[in-house]
Design a protein around this motif. Structure first.
Motif, short mmCIF file in Angstrom:
data_model
loop_
_atom_site.label_atom_id
_atom_site.label_comp_id
_atom_site.label_asym_id
_atom_site.label_seq_id
_atom_site.Cartn_x
_atom_site.Cartn_y
_atom_site.Cartn_z
N UNK A 1 0.83 -1.21 0.00
CA UNK A 1 0.00 0.00 0.00
C UNK A 1 0.87 1.26 0.00
N UNK A 2 1.95 1.25 0.79
CA UNK A 2 2.85 2.40 0.83
C UNK A 2 3.49 2.64 -0.54
N UNK A 3 3.86 1.57 -1.22
CA UNK A 3 4.47 1.71 -2.54
C UNK A 3 3.50 2.32 -3.54
N UNK A 4 2.20 2.07 -3.36
CA UNK A 4 1.19 2.54 -4.31
C UNK A 4 0.64 3.93 -3.99
N UNK A 5 1.04 4.52 -2.88
CA UNK A 5 0.44 5.78 -2.44
C UNK A 5 0.56 6.91 -3.46
N UNK A 6 1.66 6.96 -4.21
CA UNK A 6 1.87 8.06 -5.16
C UNK A 6 1.87 7.57 -6.60
N UNK A 7 1.26 6.42 -6.85
CA UNK A 7 1.32 5.81 -8.18
C UNK A 7 0.52 6.60 -9.22
N UNK A 8 -0.30 7.53 -8.76
CA UNK A 8 -1.07 8.39 -9.67
C UNK A 8 -0.26 9.61 -10.12
N UNK A 9 0.94 9.78 -9.60
CA UNK A 9 1.77 10.95 -9.91
C UNK A 9 2.69 10.62 -11.08
N UNK A 10 2.67 11.41 -12.16
CA UNK A 10 3.54 11.14 -13.31
C UNK A 10 5.02 11.08 -12.91
N UNK A 11 5.69 10.05 -13.41
CA UNK A 11 7.12 9.92 -13.16
C UNK A 11 7.50 9.20 -11.88
N UNK A 12 6.52 8.91 -11.04
CA UNK A 12 6.81 8.21 -9.78
C UNK A 12 7.29 6.79 -10.07
N UNK A 13 8.30 6.36 -9.33
CA UNK A 13 8.86 5.02 -9.52
C UNK A 13 9.10 4.36 -8.16
N UNK A 14 8.55 3.15 -8.00
CA UNK A 14 8.68 2.41 -6.75
C UNK A 14 9.19 1.00 -7.04
N UNK A 15 9.88 0.43 -6.06
CA UNK A 15 10.35 -0.94 -6.18
C UNK A 15 10.28 -1.61 -4.81
N UNK A 16 9.96 -2.90 -4.81
CA UNK A 16 9.94 -3.69 -3.57
C UNK A 16 10.86 -4.89 -3.76
N UNK A 17 11.74 -5.11 -2.78
CA UNK A 17 12.71 -6.19 -2.84
C UNK A 17 12.36 -7.31 -1.85
N UNK A 18 12.71 -8.53 -2.25
CA UNK A 18 12.91 -9.64 -1.32
C UNK A 18 14.20 -10.33 -1.71
N UNK A 19 14.57 -11.33 -0.95
CA UNK A 19 15.84 -12.00 -1.22
C UNK A 19 15.85 -12.63 -2.62
N UNK A 20 14.75 -13.28 -3.03
CA UNK A 20 14.68 -13.91 -4.35
C UNK A 20 13.32 -13.62 -4.99
N UNK A 21 13.25 -13.78 -6.32
CA UNK A 21 11.97 -13.67 -7.01
C UNK A 21 11.04 -14.79 -6.58
N UNK A 22 11.62 -15.95 -6.26
CA UNK A 22 10.78 -17.07 -5.80
C UNK A 22 10.02 -16.68 -4.54
N UNK A 23 10.68 -15.98 -3.63
CA UNK A 23 10.02 -15.52 -2.42
C UNK A 23 8.87 -14.57 -2.74
N UNK A 24 9.09 -13.69 -3.71
CA UNK A 24 8.08 -12.72 -4.10
C UNK A 24 6.89 -13.36 -4.80
N UNK A 25 7.12 -14.52 -5.45
CA UNK A 25 6.11 -15.12 -6.31
C UNK A 25 5.27 -16.20 -5.63
N UNK A 26 5.58 -16.54 -4.39
CA UNK A 26 4.80 -17.55 -3.69
C UNK A 26 3.34 -17.13 -3.55
#
Length: 232
Positions: free
Chosen positions: A66-91
């Motif tokens: 939700x925090x990453x999406x707070x400013x997603x309506x603003x032109x040019x805004x860029x957000x990224x979320x990390x975990x150790x692996x993509x496998x962890x993110x995709x579970x």
């Protein structure tokens, strides 16, 4: 929707401090959840660096997305979320899966190759990994206004602190720069995370919001406690 419960953060003296006043919560239709008091406190923070940590099941990852999406309506805004692996993110139930639940029915578009959501505003939300010690250099030319870390205690401190160099914006932009993390206790990075956010914490300008199982009204607490009882 936003809850009307009282939100608070852990103060430098170890006491909980209520968040009050005429605070504005950036919000948009891409965030389809009702916030708990702890999630609200996390999203209202206007500092550079903050941590949402504690018990499993406290809806910390939802707050991070939700925090990453707070400013997603603003032109040019860029957000990224990390975990150790993509496998962890995709579970199932992990952040890429949750993002699809939230965004598939919207006008946002997913790129499976780059693991990036693109929005009509031109803003983006990406997902990345920091597994090997050189993975951080994949992002050395990138610029983000929001950098999130899910399960921070699984990451190396050097990889985490390096990404602060990627947190930047153009002159004149009103978008705040934010680094936000969430994690359960444990993991090989437990000690440095505890030192940064609990031992030093607010005294160093890094708020810590404590998560408990009771913070998540959408979780069957009794059955989950039974599952957790198998751990040492």
């Amino acid at each position: 929707m936003v809850t009307t419960e009282r939100a608070s953060i852990l103060g430098a003296d170890g006491k909980w401090v209520p968040i009050a006043g005429n605070l504005v919560l950036p919000w948009n239709a891409y965030i389809p959840i009702t916030l708990t008091a702890k999630q609200l406190a996390f999203l209202l923070l206007n500092c550079l660096d903050a941590f949402f940590g504690g018990a499993a099941g406290g809806a910390k990852s939802f707050a991070l997305l939700a925090a990453a999406l707070q400013y997603i309506h603003v032109p040019g805004y860029s957000a990224i979320i990390f975990r150790k692996t993509f496998s962890d993110l995709s579970l199932s139930g992990a952040l890429i899966d949750v993002a699809h639940q939230w965004l598939d029915s919207t006008d946002a578009r997913w790129n499976e190759t780059t693991k990036t959501w693109s929005f009509p505003s031109g803003a983006t939300l990406s997902f990345g990994y920091l597994d090997g010690p050189r993975d951080k250099f994949r992002y050395q030319s990138a610029a983000f206004q929001f950098i999130g870390f899910d399960e921070l205690t699984q990451l190396r401190e050097a990889d985490f602190t390096y990404m602060f160099s990627r947190c930047r914006k153009k002159v004149g932009s009103d978008i705040p720069l934010r680094v936000r993390s969430a994690s359960n206790p444990g993991g090989f990075g437990h000690d440095w995370v505890k030192q940064r956010y609990i031992t030093e914490g607010m005294a160093s300008g890094r708020p810590y919001i404590r998560s408990t199982l009771k913070d998540n009204p959408h979780l069957d607490e009794e059955s989950y406690m039974l599952s957790l009882s198998e751990l040492d």
